[in-house]
Design a protein around this motif. Structure first.
Motif, PDB file in Angstrom:
ATOM      1  N   VAL A  79       0.852  -1.185   0.000  1.00  0.00           N
ATOM      2  CA  VAL A  79       0.000   0.000   0.000  1.00  0.00           C
ATOM      3  C   VAL A  79       0.885   1.231   0.000  1.00  0.00           C
ATOM      4  O   VAL A  79       1.893   1.276   0.703  1.00  0.00           O
ATOM      5  N   ARG A  80       0.528   2.209  -0.805  1.00  0.00           N
ATOM      6  CA  ARG A  80       1.257   3.477  -0.774  1.00  0.00           C
ATOM      7  C   ARG A  80       0.357   4.552  -0.181  1.00  0.00           C
ATOM      8  O   ARG A  80      -0.876   4.456  -0.225  1.00  0.00           O
ATOM      9  N   GLY A  81       0.999   5.584   0.371  1.00  0.00           N
ATOM     10  CA  GLY A  81       0.215   6.605   1.028  1.00  0.00           C
ATOM     11  C   GLY A  81       0.850   7.975   0.969  1.00  0.00           C
ATOM     12  O   GLY A  81       2.023   8.133   0.614  1.00  0.00           O
ATOM     13  N   LEU A 136      -9.415   2.071  -8.414  1.00  0.00           N
ATOM     14  CA  LEU A 136      -8.452   1.665  -7.389  1.00  0.00           C
ATOM     15  C   LEU A 136      -9.044   1.962  -6.021  1.00  0.00           C
ATOM     16  O   LEU A 136      -9.571   3.064  -5.798  1.00  0.00           O
ATOM     17  N   PRO A 137      -8.972   0.997  -5.101  1.00  0.00           N
ATOM     18  CA  PRO A 137      -9.446   1.299  -3.753  1.00  0.00           C
ATOM     19  C   PRO A 137      -8.571   2.350  -3.092  1.00  0.00           C
ATOM     20  O   PRO A 137      -7.344   2.323  -3.215  1.00  0.00           O
ATOM     21  N   ASP A 160      -5.364 -10.325   2.543  1.00  0.00           N
ATOM     22  CA  ASP A 160      -6.010  -9.612   3.638  1.00  0.00           C
ATOM     23  C   ASP A 160      -5.317  -8.297   3.982  1.00  0.00           C
ATOM     24  O   ASP A 160      -5.756  -7.575   4.872  1.00  0.00           O
ATOM     25  N   ALA A 161      -4.243  -7.970   3.252  1.00  0.00           N
ATOM     26  CA  ALA A 161      -3.431  -6.803   3.612  1.00  0.00           C
ATOM     27  C   ALA A 161      -4.239  -5.514   3.598  1.00  0.00           C
ATOM     28  O   ALA A 161      -4.156  -4.699   4.526  1.00  0.00           O
ATOM     29  N   TRP A 162      -5.044  -5.301   2.548  1.00  0.00           N
ATOM     30  CA  TRP A 162      -5.795  -4.052   2.436  1.00  0.00           C
ATOM     31  C   TRP A 162      -6.798  -3.914   3.579  1.00  0.00           C
ATOM     32  O   TRP A 162      -6.912  -2.855   4.198  1.00  0.00           O
ATOM     33  N   ASN A 163      -7.524  -4.985   3.866  1.00  0.00           N
ATOM     34  CA  ASN A 163      -8.478  -4.939   4.975  1.00  0.00           C
ATOM     35  C   ASN A 163      -7.770  -4.706   6.299  1.00  0.00           C
ATOM     36  O   ASN A 163      -8.296  -4.007   7.180  1.00  0.00           O
ATOM     37  N   LEU A 177      -6.536  -0.847  10.771  1.00  0.00           N
ATOM     38  CA  LEU A 177      -5.591  -0.035  11.532  1.00  0.00           C
ATOM     39  C   LEU A 177      -5.899   1.447  11.377  1.00  0.00           C
ATOM     40  O   LEU A 177      -5.852   2.215  12.334  1.00  0.00           O
ATOM     41  N   THR A 178      -6.235   1.858  10.152  1.00  0.00           N
ATOM     42  CA  THR A 178      -6.546   3.265   9.879  1.00  0.00           C
ATOM     43  C   THR A 178      -7.798   3.691  10.629  1.00  0.00           C
ATOM     44  O   THR A 178      -7.907   4.850  11.059  1.00  0.00           O
ATOM     45  N   GLY A 179      -8.734   2.765  10.800  1.00  0.00           N
ATOM     46  CA  GLY A 179      -9.977   3.070  11.494  1.00  0.00           C
ATOM     47  C   GLY A 179      -9.796   3.399  12.961  1.00  0.00           C
ATOM     48  O   GLY A 179     -10.703   3.941  13.599  1.00  0.00           O
TER      49      GLY A 179
END
Length: 299
Positions: free
Chosen positions: A20-22, A153-154, A187-190, A195-197
């Motif tokens: 994931v990039r941010g 893209l999500p 499951d990485a994105w979920n 964690l972000t939540g």
């Protein structure tokens, strides 16, 4: 570990384990400069701060030439909201409204509302514009939906603003991004979303970038890139005002001079810079020459 709250900066990062990039944007003085231009009601001030952070946030993972702007217009109490980030990291923004402004400020309930993201050079005619569907009550939700529909893209966005700071966090799941294990970790994105939540508004506004990212994603192997400085800045100039006067035509310019005792004053809505033109200046502008007086008054 960073403990000092560094303001007006854009951080790009990768969660290598998750693929994931941010981008994380934290605004301080630049946001306060924009907010101080008008006595905005609290809901509108927060939306303007969120939009200013978002306009910088969206430049984080693209090759930008010119500027990126977010513009919202409606036929309701919120008439206009505009924010922009240039390829030099210069930010500006404003909003126009009439009372009473609805509280809470639900974007999906604004009558006749249209939102657009514009990227490129307006002067060169090299621009891309995408319309943002306003089916969500808040700006972050609307932008998430934009990424889902336009880029397929999500994406996850968090935006927060108060009187002192405006902060934005954006995460994107991209195929092939990150380490070798990321592709196989379905499951990485979920996991990253969970964690972000856990991030609340107050923590988002009060935490240093590295501290915040480490707290959230230390098990995902955070890799930070060189930060990019941001600052308040306006693209107005005397040359642009002269071009605007020429586009009005001789009749309108001369009528303005007659109505204002032989002088035209143009004040930039973004930075309050004043540009004045007397009859000699105006004649040079209309004839295609350079103004005799190229000075401008201070803000």
């Amino acid at each position: 570990m960073e403990t000092v709250l560094v303001e007006d900066v854009l951080h790009r990062f990768v969660l290598e384990r998750a693929g994931v990039r941010g981008v994380l944007v934290r605004l301080g003085a630049a946001w306060r400069e924009v907010a101080a231009r008008s006595d905005y009601p609290q809901p509108l001030r927060e939306l303007l701060g969120q939009s200013l952070a978002a306009s910088a946030l969206l430049t984080g993972n693209i090759k930008l030439e010119g500027a990126l702007s977010i513009e919202l217009k409606s036929s309701g109490a919120l008439r206009l909201l505009f924010t922009e980030c240039s390829d030099q990291g210069r930010l500006r923004g404003l909003a126009r409204w009439s009372d009473p402004l609805p509280t809470p400020l639900d974007l999906s309930a604004l009558p006749g509302a249209v939102m657009a993201i514009t990227i490129g050079h307006a002067e060169r005619g090299q621009r891309y514009q995408g319309l943002v569907e306003l089916g969500q009550p808040d700006l972050a939700g609307a932008l998430e939906n934009y990424f889902r529909l336009s880029e397929q893209l999500p994406a996850r966005l968090l935006l927060a603003a108060d009187g002192e700071h405006a902060v934005g966090l954006m995460l994107q799941k991209l195929p092939g991004e990150g380490g070798h294990g990321a592709v196989e970790d379905e499951d990485a994105w979920n996991r990253v979303l969970h964690l972000t939540g856990t991030l609340g508004r107050e923590e988002m506004l009060s935490s240093a970038a590295e501290q915040l990212l480490y707290r959230l994603y230390h098990e995902e192997t955070v890799r930070l890139f060189e930060p990019r400085p941001l600052a308040f800045g306006c693209s107005c100039s005397r040359e642009r005002v002269e071009s605007m006067l020429r586009s009005l035509g001789r009749d309108e310019v001369e009528a303005a001079l007659a109505a204002r005792d032989g002088e035209i004053e143009v004040i930039c809505e973004f930075c309050a810079q004043r540009y004045t033109f007397d009859r000699i200046d105006a004649e040079h502008v209309l004839s295609g020459g350079v103004s005799a007086d190229t000075s401008t008054t201070s803000q």
